[in-house]
Each structure stands twice: as C-alpha cells, then as structure tokens.
Design an enzyme around this catalytic site. Structure first.
Site, PDB file in Angstrom:
ATOM      1  N   VAL A 163      68.644  75.976  41.384  1.00  0.00           N
ATOM      2  CA  VAL A 163      67.934  76.393  42.595  1.00  0.00           C
ATOM      3  C   VAL A 163      67.758  77.905  42.643  1.00  0.00           C
ATOM      4  CG1 VAL A 163      68.005  76.444  45.122  1.00  0.00           C
ATOM      5  CG2 VAL A 163      68.756  74.392  43.891  1.00  0.00           C
ATOM      6  N   CYS A 168      72.045  65.515  44.243  1.00  0.00           N
ATOM      7  CA  CYS A 168      71.368  65.291  45.528  1.00  0.00           C
ATOM      8  C   CYS A 168      71.497  63.861  46.029  1.00  0.00           C
ATOM      9  CB  CYS A 168      69.884  65.652  45.408  1.00  0.00           C
ATOM     10  SG  CYS A 168      69.558  67.412  45.258  1.00  0.00           S
TER      11      CYS A 168
END
Length: 426
Positions: A18, A262
């Site tokens: 990220v 996730c």
C-alpha cells in the site's frame, strides 16, 4: 486544486503493497515524500532501487524523488503523515492495532500545530478518532481534532493487479471537518485519476472499507458451501456455477481458498466492533468458519481420492504448486495453502512446495515448509495446483501430471485446466 504550502512535505509510514505505490505516486506529483519503514531490509532494498515485494518496477523505485528511511528523526519537518501499515488479527481473531499504535508513537514527537494525520489502514469504525487521536495527543502534547487534524482514506490495493492500480480506482476520503477534508482532497486529487468520493464522516469511510471485503468473503463462502454440498452429491461445482451463470443476475464467484491481508481478515474487525456494541454477528462469522475450513477440506478430499486409487497415504509424496494467497504475486500473508500443507502433514504425508514467486529459500526459512526450486518429474503420488500462477497455466496440465507417478492424483483447486485437465477441483 491548490494545496497549502505546508502540506508539501509528506511522510508515508509503511512501505509495503500500500505505502510504496502511494509514496511513489505522491512524489511523481511533486510532493516532497519521506517513506518510512521499520524494516531495515525493506528500506535497504528501496535505496538500492528495487521493491522487495516485486510489485513496483525498478525504474519507478530508482527514478523517484522519494526518500526512504528507518530513522524516525527524518520525519521532522513533515506536516502530513499517512499511515499505511498492516492491520492483522490475533490468534483469537481479534483486531491487532499494535502496528497502528506503533506508527502513532513514531510520528507523535514530530507533530506540530496544524499537522494532519491520514490513516489508510483497514480498521473498524471509530479507530481513527477513538484510538489514533488519543494516542497521537498523548505522544505529542497536542490536542487531537484541533491542533492535530485527523483524516481517513482507506487503501484499495489489489496485489498482482496492474489494471486496478491506486490511480485507477475511486478513492474514499473523509476528515474531521470540512477544512481538513479539502486538504485531503488536494493531496489525493492529483494522484487518483479515477476520482474521489467524499464520505460524510470518518466512521462512514471506515465502515465502507471494512464491508467491501466482508461482502466478498461472504459471497465466496456461499460458493464454497455449494462446493461442499455438491461434492457429496457427486456434482461438479464449476459446471453447476457455469449453468447458473447463464442467468443475467447470477454473480460470478467461484470456490477457493480465502487468504491474504484483506478478505480473510477484515470481517473480524467488523464483528469485533459489533460485539462491542452488544450485537453478535451470525452470517459474517458463519462465512468465516466455512472459508477457514477449506484448506483442510482440500487435504481431506485429496486423501480420499488417493485411497480410492489404492495409493498409500502414510509416507506418500505430495507436491503443492503455489503458496501465495493469490495468483501472480509474491504475497504470502495469511495464505490458506499453509492449511493444506499442515493438514496433509497430519496424515504423515511428505509435502513439497514449489512457488516461483516466493522461492525455495524463503519457503523454508519463513514458512517452515519444504520449498523446492524445480520439482522432479515422476516422483509424486499427488500434485495440487493450489495457486493459478501464469507459470503453471503456461506449463499445462500434461506437464503437471508428468510430475506425478503413473496414476497420481492431480487436484486443480481453481479449475484453471477445465474438467478434463485434472482429476479433482473444488
């Protein structure tokens, strides 16, 4: 959109899947970016011009104006701090906020009046203001919400997916007040070409992020349960799904392993918060239980198939092709292939693992499985294609069958070779 001159120097904490693409994108848009990570090896690799995760090209890393550091003192002078650290769960399936709290403790001494802190990590509704705010205030002596401005803009990174890059996916932004939201917009608008969505509150944005992957988790759990049922009925699940998919509104989900940072993690953040509020989720946790058992189910299905062919299980050799949580990436976080390997080991099966995206040394040193660089042909009693890497697709089912002995079982978990290309699939 004009931005305050003071917001030009930005610190990005966490240089993984990220944070690194974000830091590079901000630097390309003429921000002065300091990328911070506690892992000295990661920083060392970036300083040498390459991404250790293999997600970003060497040219992008080496040609960037961003600087990389593991020394917190280099954060001095930054007025915007973007936290992009992992948010894992504990063994008890509860949120582990330690990475976020550590990031807050790292930046707190360098916060000045008017500094803005943007959280990108996936959290349950309330973390930014109820957890980060007090932690930042305690460490800096400044008042959160007045002297320290808080904002939230959840990441939507999909490792291994070049099409849906950060720039190409609409980004949610939220802040404590309208003025701060305008500052956030001025930072992300030049970077995210797909546009921004202004949420009405930070909690709304936090909730939106945590349900994105919860929805996917439940949809996959549903088709995984279909697979568990149809296997008992002697039906091919993918054929059933193909037939059902001829209806215009049937959703194209397929059974499989649900790992990663996730989908298999985020639902627990929502259920934790729900239980704090006195509500015990039922559907979400039921989906989690189904998806968490699929690795063991694969192993047990293989064992039954081997016994059906009079292949002795104890001491049998099984090759698992692929170890990452999804195809065409090097990310092994929360991979459910590990569950297959451990379940087979419980049957006294000898397991080898081959993954060109990870490598034998890393498989052995970090994951404690017997990683091999090049599988030997004709020695395995069964071969499991656990991950649909492009390299495996290119090899084809015949080449993978040749890795096994005559009569060995080929289990194509994802069905990448079609019904005729394997003996088993979910």
């Amino acid at each position: 959109m004009p931005r305050p001159a003071s917001d030009n120097r930005i610190a990005v904490l966490g240089l993984g899947y990220v944070g690194l693409p974000l830091a590079l994108a901000l630097a390309r848009n003429e921000f002065d970016v300091v990328g911070f990570d506690t892992c000295t090896a990661t920083v060392g690799a970036l300083r040498k011009g390459y991404d250790p995760n293999g997600e970003v090209s060497d040219d992008a890393v080496g040609g960037s104006t961003a600087t990389y550091t593991y020394d917190a003192a280099d954060l001095k002078g930054c007025s915007v701090f973007i936290i992009a650290v992992p948010t894992p769960i504990t063994d008890a399936k509860a949120p582990d906020l330690n990475p976020i709290l550590n990031a807050c403790a790292t930046i707190a001494p360098y916060l000045t009046d008017g500094a803005m802190v943007i959280l990108e990590s996936t959290v349950y509704p309330g973390v930014t203001e109820e957890v980060c705010g007090p932690a930042l205030a305690a460490g800096s002596g400044l008042e959160a919400g007045r002297q320290i401005k808080l904002a939230y803009s959840p990441e939507r990174v999909n490792p291994g997916d070049a099409e849906h890059s950060m720039e190409n996916v609409v980004k949610i932004i939220a802040a404590q007040d309208a003025e701060t939201l305008t500052r956030v917009e001025a930072i992300y608008a030049p970077v995210v070409k797909a546009g921004l969505h202004r949420a009405s509150s930070i909690a709304t944005a936090e909730a939106a992020k945590v349900i994105e992957n919860t929805q996917r988790d439940l949809n996959i759990a549903l088709v995984n349960e279909f697979s568990l049922i149809f296997s008992r009925l002697g039906l091919d699940t993918l054929e059933v799904l193909e037939a059902a998919g001829t209806k215009w509104n049937f959703l194209p989900f397929r059974p499989g392993l649900v790992g990663g940072h996730c989908i298999g993690v985020d639902p627990y953040y929502l259920t934790y918060r729900a239980e704090q509020m006195g509500y015990h989720p039922q559907v979400i946790l039921a989906g989690r239980r189904i998806n968490d058992q699929m690795g063991a189910h694969v192993a047990q299905t293989l064992v039954k198939a081997m016994l059906g062919r009079d292949i002795g299980v104890r001491g049998a050799r099984v090759l698992i092709m692929g170890y990452t949580f999804k195809e065409n990436c090097a990310d092994t976080r929360n991979t459910k292939v590990a569950d297959i390997a451990s379940e087979l080991a419980a049957y006294s099966v000898s397991v080898d693992v081959h993954d060109p995206w990870v490598g034998a040394v890393k498989l052995q040193s970090e994951h404690r499985v017997n990683g091999i660089e090049a599988p030997e042909a004709g020695v395995y009693d069964a071969v499991i294609v656990a991950v649909g890497h492009a390299e495996f697709v290119e090899l084809g089912s015949d080449a993978l069958r040749n890795l096994g002995k005559p009569g060995a079982v080929l289990f194509d978990i994802k069905g990448i070779f079609g019904k005729s290309g394997s003996d088993l699939r979910l």
